[in-house]
Write an enzyme that holds these catalytic residues in place. Structure first.
Site, PDB file in Angstrom:
ATOM      1  CB  SER A 134      48.966  41.126  52.189  1.00  0.00           C
ATOM      2  OG  SER A 134      48.952  42.439  53.011  1.00  0.00           O
ATOM      3  CE1 TYR A 147      44.231  38.951  54.572  1.00  0.00           C
ATOM      4  CE2 TYR A 147      45.696  41.064  55.012  1.00  0.00           C
ATOM      5  CZ  TYR A 147      44.914  40.382  53.864  1.00  0.00           C
ATOM      6  OH  TYR A 147      45.091  40.564  52.785  1.00  0.00           O
TER       7      TYR A 147
HETATM    8  P1  NDP Z   1      37.791  41.363  47.332  1.00  0.00           P
HETATM    9  O1  NDP Z   1      37.200  41.360  48.759  1.00  0.00           O
HETATM   10  O2  NDP Z   1      37.537  42.439  46.560  1.00  0.00           O
HETATM   11  O3  NDP Z   1      37.522  39.864  46.742  1.00  0.00           O
HETATM   12  C1  NDP Z   1      37.951  38.723  47.257  1.00  0.00           C
HETATM   13  C2  NDP Z   1      37.499  37.663  46.396  1.00  0.00           C
HETATM   14  O4  NDP Z   1      37.905  36.255  47.230  1.00  0.00           O
HETATM   15  C3  NDP Z   1      36.196  37.393  46.016  1.00  0.00           C
HETATM   16  O5  NDP Z   1      36.137  37.225  44.595  1.00  0.00           O
HETATM   17  C4  NDP Z   1      35.467  36.257  46.839  1.00  0.00           C
HETATM   18  O6  NDP Z   1      34.689  36.044  46.252  1.00  0.00           O
HETATM   19  C5  NDP Z   1      36.809  35.631  47.241  1.00  0.00           C
HETATM   20  N1  NDP Z   1      36.567  34.629  48.126  1.00  0.00           N
HETATM   21  C6  NDP Z   1      36.579  35.064  49.525  1.00  0.00           C
HETATM   22  N2  NDP Z   1      36.312  33.870  50.335  1.00  0.00           N
HETATM   23  C7  NDP Z   1      35.976  32.914  49.353  1.00  0.00           C
HETATM   24  C8  NDP Z   1      35.726  31.659  49.679  1.00  0.00           C
HETATM   25  N3  NDP Z   1      35.574  31.056  51.024  1.00  0.00           N
HETATM   26  N4  NDP Z   1      35.692  30.831  48.571  1.00  0.00           N
HETATM   27  C9  NDP Z   1      35.684  31.335  47.461  1.00  0.00           C
HETATM   28  N5  NDP Z   1      36.092  32.599  46.907  1.00  0.00           N
HETATM   29  C10 NDP Z   1      36.032  33.391  48.073  1.00  0.00           C
HETATM   30  O7  NDP Z   1      39.473  41.427  47.792  1.00  0.00           O
HETATM   31  P2  NDP Z   1      40.565  41.653  47.020  1.00  0.00           P
HETATM   32  O8  NDP Z   1      40.439  41.702  45.693  1.00  0.00           O
HETATM   33  O9  NDP Z   1      41.162  43.063  47.470  1.00  0.00           O
HETATM   34  O10 NDP Z   1      41.861  41.080  47.474  1.00  0.00           O
HETATM   35  C11 NDP Z   1      42.472  39.815  46.724  1.00  0.00           C
HETATM   36  C12 NDP Z   1      43.462  39.139  47.360  1.00  0.00           C
HETATM   37  O11 NDP Z   1      44.430  39.935  47.603  1.00  0.00           O
HETATM   38  C13 NDP Z   1      43.022  38.457  48.857  1.00  0.00           C
HETATM   39  O12 NDP Z   1      43.938  37.307  48.904  1.00  0.00           O
HETATM   40  C14 NDP Z   1      43.725  39.652  50.002  1.00  0.00           C
HETATM   41  O13 NDP Z   1      44.111  39.099  50.835  1.00  0.00           O
HETATM   42  C15 NDP Z   1      44.583  40.215  48.877  1.00  0.00           C
HETATM   43  N6  NDP Z   1      45.127  41.383  49.128  1.00  0.00           N
HETATM   44  C16 NDP Z   1      44.139  42.490  49.218  1.00  0.00           C
HETATM   45  C17 NDP Z   1      44.800  43.979  49.424  1.00  0.00           C
HETATM   46  C18 NDP Z   1      43.887  44.860  49.688  1.00  0.00           C
HETATM   47  O14 NDP Z   1      43.967  46.044  50.311  1.00  0.00           O
HETATM   48  N7  NDP Z   1      42.636  44.847  48.979  1.00  0.00           N
HETATM   49  C19 NDP Z   1      46.180  44.145  49.453  1.00  0.00           C
HETATM   50  C20 NDP Z   1      46.840  42.995  49.772  1.00  0.00           C
HETATM   51  C21 NDP Z   1      46.580  41.620  49.396  1.00  0.00           C
HETATM   52  P3  NDP Z   1      33.114  35.389  46.692  1.00  0.00           P
HETATM   53  O15 NDP Z   1      32.966  36.425  48.118  1.00  0.00           O
HETATM   54  O16 NDP Z   1      32.175  35.644  45.703  1.00  0.00           O
HETATM   55  O17 NDP Z   1      33.392  33.865  47.101  1.00  0.00           O
HETATM   56  C1  8X3 Z   2      45.519  43.936  52.691  1.00  0.00           C
HETATM   57  C2  8X3 Z   2      46.564  45.252  52.937  1.00  0.00           C
HETATM   58  O1  8X3 Z   2      47.269  46.643  54.671  1.00  0.00           O
HETATM   59  O2  8X3 Z   2      44.748  46.206  54.869  1.00  0.00           O
HETATM   60  O3  8X3 Z   2      46.431  42.757  52.557  1.00  0.00           O
HETATM   61  O4  8X3 Z   2      46.282  44.632  55.631  1.00  0.00           O
HETATM   62  S1  8X3 Z   2      46.356  45.711  54.723  1.00  0.00           S
END
Ligand code: NDP
Ligand code: 8X3
Length: 221
Positions: A134, A147
């Site tokens: 991120s 985080y």
């Molecule tokens: P979402 O919350 O939309 O999706 C997260 C996914 O991770 C879900 O499918 C959830 O599945 C899974 N997950 C979380 N915890 C667990 C666990 N313990 N075991 C298995 N699966 C798990 O997030 P995003 O799609 O937005 O984010 C995806 C990735 O990108 C993350 O790593 C996040 O840190 C990163 N990211 C996100 C940004 C944003 O602004 N959205 C920006 C930068 C990076 P379930 O709950 O069904 O287990």
């Molecule tokens: C998720 C983006 O800016 O919310 O990684 O940390 S931010």
């Protein structure tokens, strides 16, 4: 030959969009997550292109067994280490210890356990690993310490793994998106959609489809 991708966190956001993109592009998709209902809905939509695996990334023993997974399409060509989450942005002493542990175990330990388990086959396949870091790995903000720390780990893990794997033909990519669609923040705030709406007000966040396009481009370079 059908290529195979394993996507962690395929039940929402980037992972779900990627599952649809890769299945649509003719790949076999193995998708993981804890929410079985969402995985089943995706399996209904994607049919034979999708293998759902209900697995919690914090169950490190279960994660390690994926080393022996046999998919209908053969061994995994691309590991998309996407599953992840963030604790609330409350000051550290006020942040629930269990939430902190959940984030570290998912974003760091589960990711390393899975990567370690799959590496021998990924090396044999000259495959590819895409890790979700991120912008938070590099740019600090208030309440981001845990985080952002996990995402800095993922970024550095990717860089060092790339050194370890030089010469094997395995590619390692660290993707470091800025703010994207809000389910991530709704999880972070414990379901507080008003707080999420406020954070995203006046901006145009990236979508899961934007990220899926990026993953697709990387996979096909
Ligand atoms: P979402 O919350 O939309 O999706 C997260 C996914 O991770 C879900 O499918 C959830 O599945 C899974 N997950 C979380 N915890 C667990 C666990 N313990 N075991 C298995 N699966 C798990 O997030 P995003 O799609 O937005 O984010 C995806 C990735 O990108 C993350 O790593 C996040 O840190 C990163 N990211 C996100 C940004 C944003 O602004 N959205 C920006 C930068 C990076 P379930 O709950 O069904 O287990
Ligand atoms: C998720 C983006 O800016 O919310 O990684 O940390 S931010």
């Amino acid at each position: 030959m059908t290529k195979t991708i394993l996507i962690t966190g395929a039940t929402a956001g980037f992972g779900q969009a990627a599952a649809k993109r890769f299945a649509g592009g003719g790949w076999g998709v193995i998708g993981t997550g804890r929410r079985g209902d969402r995985l089943r809905a995706l399996a209904d939509e994607l049919g034979d292109s999708f293998l759902p695996l209900e697995i919690d990334m914090r169950d490190f023993d279960a994660v390690a067994t994926l080393a022996d997974l046999s998919s209908p399409w053969g061994d995994i060509d691309l590991l998309l280490n996407n599953a992840g989450l963030a604790p609330p942005t409350t000051p550290l002493p006020d942040t629930d210890w269990e939430r902190i542990g959940q984030v570290i175990d998912t974003n760091i330990t589960g990711l390393v356990a899975l990567t370690r388990a799959l590496l021998p086959k990924l090396i044999a396949r000259q495959g590819h690993i895409i890790n979700l870091s991120s912008v938070a790995a590099t740019y600090p903000y208030k309440g981001g310490a845990v985080y952002a720390g996990t995402k800095a780990f993922v970024r550095q893990f990717s860089l060092d793994l790339r050194c370890d794997l030089a010469g094997t033909g395995v590619r390692v990519t660290s993707v470091e998106p800025g703010m994207a669609e809000p389910e991530f923040t709704i999880v972070r705030t414990g379901g507080d959609t008003a707080a999420s709406d406020k954070l995203y007000a006046g901006m145009n966040p990236m979508t899961g489809d934007d990220l899926a396009d990026l993953f697709w481009w990387l996979a096909n370079l």
